[in-house]
Design a protein around this motif. Structure first.
Motif, PDB file in Angstrom:
ATOM      1  N   GLU A 189       0.823  -1.204   0.000  1.00 15.43           N
ATOM      2  CA  GLU A 189       0.000   0.000   0.000  1.00 15.43           C
ATOM      3  C   GLU A 189       0.859   1.258   0.000  1.00 15.43           C
ATOM      4  O   GLU A 189       0.376   2.328  -0.373  1.00 15.43           O
ATOM      5  CB  GLU A 189      -0.923   0.000   1.223  1.00 15.43           C
ATOM      6  N   ARG A 190       2.126   1.131   0.419  1.00 14.09           N
ATOM      7  CA  ARG A 190       2.976   2.317   0.518  1.00 14.09           C
ATOM      8  C   ARG A 190       4.073   2.380  -0.532  1.00 14.09           C
ATOM      9  O   ARG A 190       4.634   3.455  -0.776  1.00 14.09           O
ATOM     10  CB  ARG A 190       3.614   2.386   1.918  1.00 14.09           C
ATOM     11  N   ILE A 191       4.393   1.274  -1.156  1.00 12.18           N
ATOM     12  CA  ILE A 191       5.552   1.281  -2.044  1.00 12.18           C
ATOM     13  C   ILE A 191       5.358   2.203  -3.238  1.00 12.18           C
ATOM     14  O   ILE A 191       6.287   2.910  -3.646  1.00 12.18           O
ATOM     15  CB  ILE A 191       5.909  -0.158  -2.504  1.00 12.18           C
ATOM     16  N   ASP A 192       4.132   2.265  -3.789  1.00  7.48           N
ATOM     17  CA  ASP A 192       3.919   3.134  -4.946  1.00  7.48           C
ATOM     18  C   ASP A 192       4.043   4.604  -4.564  1.00  7.48           C
ATOM     19  O   ASP A 192       4.533   5.424  -5.357  1.00  7.48           O
ATOM     20  CB  ASP A 192       2.553   2.857  -5.571  1.00  7.48           C
ATOM     21  N   GLU A 193       3.605   4.953  -3.361  1.00 12.19           N
ATOM     22  CA  GLU A 193       3.783   6.330  -2.909  1.00 12.19           C
ATOM     23  C   GLU A 193       5.266   6.660  -2.763  1.00 12.19           C
ATOM     24  O   GLU A 193       5.710   7.762  -3.101  1.00 12.19           O
ATOM     25  CB  GLU A 193       3.056   6.545  -1.577  1.00 12.19           C
ATOM     26  N   GLY A 194       6.038   5.701  -2.247  1.00 13.92           N
ATOM     27  CA  GLY A 194       7.470   5.910  -2.124  1.00 13.92           C
ATOM     28  C   GLY A 194       8.140   6.067  -3.480  1.00 13.92           C
ATOM     29  O   GLY A 194       9.050   6.891  -3.649  1.00 13.92           O
ATOM     30  N   ILE A 195       7.687   5.302  -4.458  1.00 16.23           N
ATOM     31  CA  ILE A 195       8.226   5.426  -5.813  1.00 16.23           C
ATOM     32  C   ILE A 195       7.929   6.803  -6.382  1.00 16.23           C
ATOM     33  O   ILE A 195       8.774   7.422  -7.041  1.00 16.23           O
ATOM     34  CB  ILE A 195       7.652   4.308  -6.704  1.00 16.23           C
ATOM     35  N   ASP A 196       6.725   7.308  -6.121  1.00 17.17           N
ATOM     36  CA  ASP A 196       6.389   8.659  -6.571  1.00 17.17           C
ATOM     37  C   ASP A 196       7.325   9.689  -5.950  1.00 17.17           C
ATOM     38  O   ASP A 196       7.748  10.644  -6.629  1.00 17.17           O
ATOM     39  CB  ASP A 196       4.942   8.997  -6.218  1.00 17.17           C
ATOM     40  N   VAL A 197       7.645   9.528  -4.680  1.00 12.28           N
ATOM     41  CA  VAL A 197       8.568  10.455  -4.010  1.00 12.28           C
ATOM     42  C   VAL A 197       9.907  10.477  -4.738  1.00 12.28           C
ATOM     43  O   VAL A 197      10.483  11.541  -4.991  1.00 12.28           O
ATOM     44  CB  VAL A 197       8.750  10.055  -2.533  1.00 12.28           C
ATOM     45  N   LEU A 198      10.433   9.307  -5.086  1.00  5.96           N
ATOM     46  CA  LEU A 198      11.711   9.244  -5.791  1.00  5.96           C
ATOM     47  C   LEU A 198      11.617   9.928  -7.152  1.00  5.96           C
ATOM     48  O   LEU A 198      12.545  10.637  -7.575  1.00  5.96           O
ATOM     49  CB  LEU A 198      12.143   7.792  -5.963  1.00  5.96           C
ATOM     50  N   ARG A 199      10.503   9.726  -7.850  1.00  6.35           N
ATOM     51  CA  ARG A 199      10.336  10.374  -9.155  1.00  6.35           C
ATOM     52  C   ARG A 199      10.243  11.890  -9.015  1.00  6.35           C
ATOM     53  O   ARG A 199      10.775  12.632  -9.856  1.00  6.35           O
ATOM     54  CB  ARG A 199       9.100   9.812  -9.854  1.00  6.35           C
ATOM     55  N   PHE A 200       9.581  12.372  -7.961  1.00  9.70           N
ATOM     56  CA  PHE A 200       9.517  13.805  -7.720  1.00  9.70           C
ATOM     57  C   PHE A 200      10.920  14.381  -7.536  1.00  9.70           C
ATOM     58  O   PHE A 200      11.164  15.555  -7.865  1.00  9.70           O
ATOM     59  CB  PHE A 200       8.683  14.114  -6.474  1.00  9.70           C
ATOM     60  N   CYS A 201      11.845  13.569  -7.008  1.00  7.26           N
ATOM     61  CA  CYS A 201      13.222  14.017  -6.784  1.00  7.26           C
ATOM     62  C   CYS A 201      14.070  13.926  -8.045  1.00  7.26           C
ATOM     63  O   CYS A 201      15.254  14.262  -8.022  1.00  7.26           O
ATOM     64  CB  CYS A 201      13.870  13.193  -5.675  1.00  7.26           C
ATOM     65  N   GLY A 202      13.475  13.461  -9.140  1.00  9.33           N
ATOM     66  CA  GLY A 202      14.189  13.377 -10.400  1.00  9.33           C
ATOM     67  C   GLY A 202      14.926  12.081 -10.625  1.00  9.33           C
ATOM     68  O   GLY A 202      15.698  11.962 -11.589  1.00  9.33           O
ATOM     69  N   LEU A 203      14.700  11.087  -9.762  1.00  3.45           N
ATOM     70  CA  LEU A 203      15.356   9.791  -9.906  1.00  3.45           C
ATOM     71  C   LEU A 203      14.501   8.849 -10.741  1.00  3.45           C
ATOM     72  O   LEU A 203      13.293   9.050 -10.883  1.00  3.45           O
ATOM     73  CB  LEU A 203      15.621   9.174  -8.534  1.00  3.45           C
ATOM     74  N   GLU A 204      15.124   7.820 -11.277  1.00  3.52           N
ATOM     75  CA  GLU A 204      14.416   6.801 -12.037  1.00  3.52           C
ATOM     76  C   GLU A 204      14.442   5.488 -11.253  1.00  3.52           C
ATOM     77  O   GLU A 204      15.446   4.778 -11.258  1.00  3.52           O
ATOM     78  CB  GLU A 204      15.060   6.590 -13.405  1.00  3.52           C
ATOM     79  N   PRO A 205      13.352   5.150 -10.551  1.00  5.85           N
ATOM     80  CA  PRO A 205      13.321   3.906  -9.785  1.00  5.85           C
ATOM     81  C   PRO A 205      13.281   2.687 -10.708  1.00  5.85           C
ATOM     82  O   PRO A 205      12.550   2.676 -11.698  1.00  5.85           O
ATOM     83  CB  PRO A 205      12.027   4.012  -8.969  1.00  5.85           C
ATOM     84  N   VAL A 206      14.067   1.680 -10.378  1.00  2.00           N
ATOM     85  CA  VAL A 206      14.114   0.433 -11.135  1.00  2.00           C
ATOM     86  C   VAL A 206      13.766  -0.699 -10.177  1.00  2.00           C
ATOM     87  O   VAL A 206      14.545  -1.023  -9.281  1.00  2.00           O
ATOM     88  CB  VAL A 206      15.498   0.194 -11.763  1.00  2.00           C
ATOM     89  N   GLU A 207      12.574  -1.278 -10.353  1.00  5.70           N
ATOM     90  CA  GLU A 207      12.137  -2.336  -9.442  1.00  5.70           C
ATOM     91  C   GLU A 207      12.789  -3.673  -9.782  1.00  5.70           C
ATOM     92  O   GLU A 207      12.799  -4.090 -10.937  1.00  5.70           O
ATOM     93  CB  GLU A 207      10.613  -2.498  -9.504  1.00  5.70           C
ATOM     94  N   TYR A 208      13.292  -4.330  -8.741  1.00  4.93           N
ATOM     95  CA  TYR A 208      13.776  -5.699  -8.865  1.00  4.93           C
ATOM     96  C   TYR A 208      12.709  -6.628  -8.289  1.00  4.93           C
ATOM     97  O   TYR A 208      11.830  -6.182  -7.533  1.00  4.93           O
ATOM     98  CB  TYR A 208      15.109  -5.858  -8.136  1.00  4.93           C
ATOM     99  N   PRO A 209      12.719  -7.915  -8.648  1.00  6.56           N
ATOM    100  CA  PRO A 209      11.622  -8.812  -8.259  1.00  6.56           C
ATOM    101  C   PRO A 209      11.306  -8.823  -6.769  1.00  6.56           C
ATOM    102  O   PRO A 209      10.129  -8.896  -6.387  1.00  6.56           O
ATOM    103  CB  PRO A 209      12.111 -10.183  -8.740  1.00  6.56           C
ATOM    104  N   THR A 210      12.321  -8.712  -5.903  1.00  7.47           N
ATOM    105  CA  THR A 210      12.035  -8.807  -4.458  1.00  7.47           C
ATOM    106  C   THR A 210      11.372  -7.561  -3.897  1.00  7.47           C
ATOM    107  O   THR A 210      10.911  -7.578  -2.757  1.00  7.47           O
ATOM    108  CB  THR A 210      13.319  -9.096  -3.668  1.00  7.47           C
TER     109      THR A 210
END
Length: 318
Positions: free
Chosen positions: A35-56
Motif C-alpha cells: 500500500e505504501r511502495i507506490d507512494e514511495g516510488i512517486d517520491v523518488l520520481r519527484f526528486c528526479g530519480l528513475e526507480p528500477v524495481e527488482y523482483p524482491t
C-alpha cells in the motif's frame, strides 16, 4: 563462509545521487508494504530519480512468510544491482527480517571490483550495511526505506534527501531532546545501527567495529530485559572497547520508556567515553539520517554531530 576479512579502518564513499540517476528498489529482508511502495516510488520520481524495481521489491513470502522470496533471490537481486553499471544506488524498500540470511548466501565474487554505490536502509538492513563496510569497504547511509512510513514523513525524508543529494551541506545533526549521559567530545568513524542486528553480527565475518567509532544503537519493540541482554552481550564481546563514543537513538514501542532509559544509563554510562541518549535516529518517524563510515565529531555536551567530510562524494556517477 569461514574466511576472515581484513579490518576496514577507512571506507570509500560513494557518489551522491543526481537527477536522472537510476536507483534499484529491492529488499534484503521481508515483504514490503504494497500500500505504501507506490507512494514511495512517486517520491523518488519527484526528486528526479528513475526507480528500477527488482523482483524482491514486491515479492511475497515463499519458504517463510516473513521473507521476501528466497534467500537466493534476495541475494541475486542485490548482486545484480551492484554489478549493473547503469544503477547509481540501491534504495531498500523495507526491513523486517532476513538480511543476514541473504548475506549468508550472497556471492561476493567480483563485487570488490565495483565502484562504490550508495545503499540506503535501516533496521534489519543494518546487517547489509555492516557487510558492505566489512567486505567491500563501502560507506553507506542509514535512512528511511521506500515502503516504510518514515519515507513519506517530510522531516525524515528531507534529512535523507539532503544527505543523498547535497552531502557537502549535510549536518550538523542536532539532538535538542537528547540527554548527555557522559560529556566530552570525540572524533571517529560513524558506525552502528539497529541493536539486535549488531548483536546478531558479533562473531561473523561481516561484523564491522571500526577503531574510534562513533557508534549508534537503536531499536524498536524490545523491552528493558532484552535491551539489557543485547547491550551486555556487546560489552562482553568487546564491541565497545575500541569505540570513541556512543549515541543511543530511538527505542520505540518498548512499553517501558523509563525502563529502557535506566538500562541505557546503566550499560552505557560506565564505558569511559562520551555518550548521549535520546537522539532522534532510528525507528518511529521524525528521524535524522545517519551516514555509516564517515569521519565525524560528537560533542556530547552540545548534543551535536558534525561531519568532518561529506557523507558522499561529489564525483559524477558512471
Amino acid at each position: 563462509m569461514t574466511d576472515h576479512q581484513p579490518l576496514r579502518t577507512t571506507l570509500s564513499r560513494p557518489p551522491r545521487l543526481r537527477p536522472g540517476d537510476r536507483v534499484a528498489l529491492l529488499t534484503p529482508s521481508s515483504p514490503s508494504n504494497l500500500e505504501r511502495i507506490d507512494e514511495g516510488i512517486d517520491v523518488l520520481r519527484f526528486c528526479g530519480l528513475e526507480p528500477v524495481e527488482y523482483p524482491t521489491a514486491r515479492a511475497r513470502g515463499t519458504a517463510q512468510p516473513f521473507l521476501s522470496g528466497t534467500d537466493a533471490e534476495r541475494a541475486a537481486d542485490l548482486r545484480a544491482a551492484l554489478l549493473d553499471d547503469s544503477i547509481a544506488g540501491v534504495m531498500t524498500v523495507c526491513g523486517g527480517y532476513g538480511s543476514q540470511r541473504m548475506i549468508e548466501v550472497l556471492d561476493w565474487s567480483d563485487l570488490d571490483a565495483v565502484s562504490p554505490k550508495v545503499v540506503v536502509g535501516y533496521s534489519d538492513v543494518t546487517g547489509l550495511l555492516e557487510a558492505l563496510a566489512s567486505r567491500l569497504g563501502w560507506a553507506s547511509v542509514m535512512g528511511p526505506m521506500v515502503a516504510e512510513s518514515e519515507f513519506r514523513e517530510s522531516y525524515s525524508f528531507s534529512s535523507l534527501w539532503s544527505c543523498l543529494a547535497s552531502p557537502d551541506r549535510y549536518g550538523p545533526l542536532v539532538f535538542p531532546d537528547g540527554k548527555t549521559l557522559v560529556g566530552g567530545t570525540a572524533e571517529g568513524l560513524t558506525a552502528g545501527g539497529n541493536l539486535s542486528l549488531l548483536t546478531g553480527s558479533v562473531g561473523t565475518t561481516t561484523a564491522w567495529t571500526p577503531p574510534s567509532g562513533i557508534v549508534l544503537v537503536e531499536d524498536e519493540q524490545e523491552d528493558p530485559p532484552r535491551t539489557d541482554i543485547m547491550l551486555t552481550h556487546l560489552r562482553r564481546a568487546g564491541y565497545f572497547d575500541r569505540a570513541a563514543a556512543v549515541i543511543a537513538g530511538t527505542f520505540t514501542n518498548s512499553g517501558d520508556d523509563a525502563g529502557i532509559q535506566a538500562v541505557l544509563d546503566d550499560r552505557l554510562g560506565d564505558l569511559g567515553i562520551p555518550v548521549i541518549t535520546g537522539a532522534n535516529m532510528g525507528h518511529g518517524g521524525h528521524v535524522q539520517t545517519w551516514p555509516i563510515g564517515v569521519r565525524a565529531r560528537l560533542d556530547a555536551d552540545a548534543r551535536t554531530v558534525t561531519f568532518l567530510e561529506p557523507p558522499l562524494t561529489d564525483q559524477a556517477g558512471s
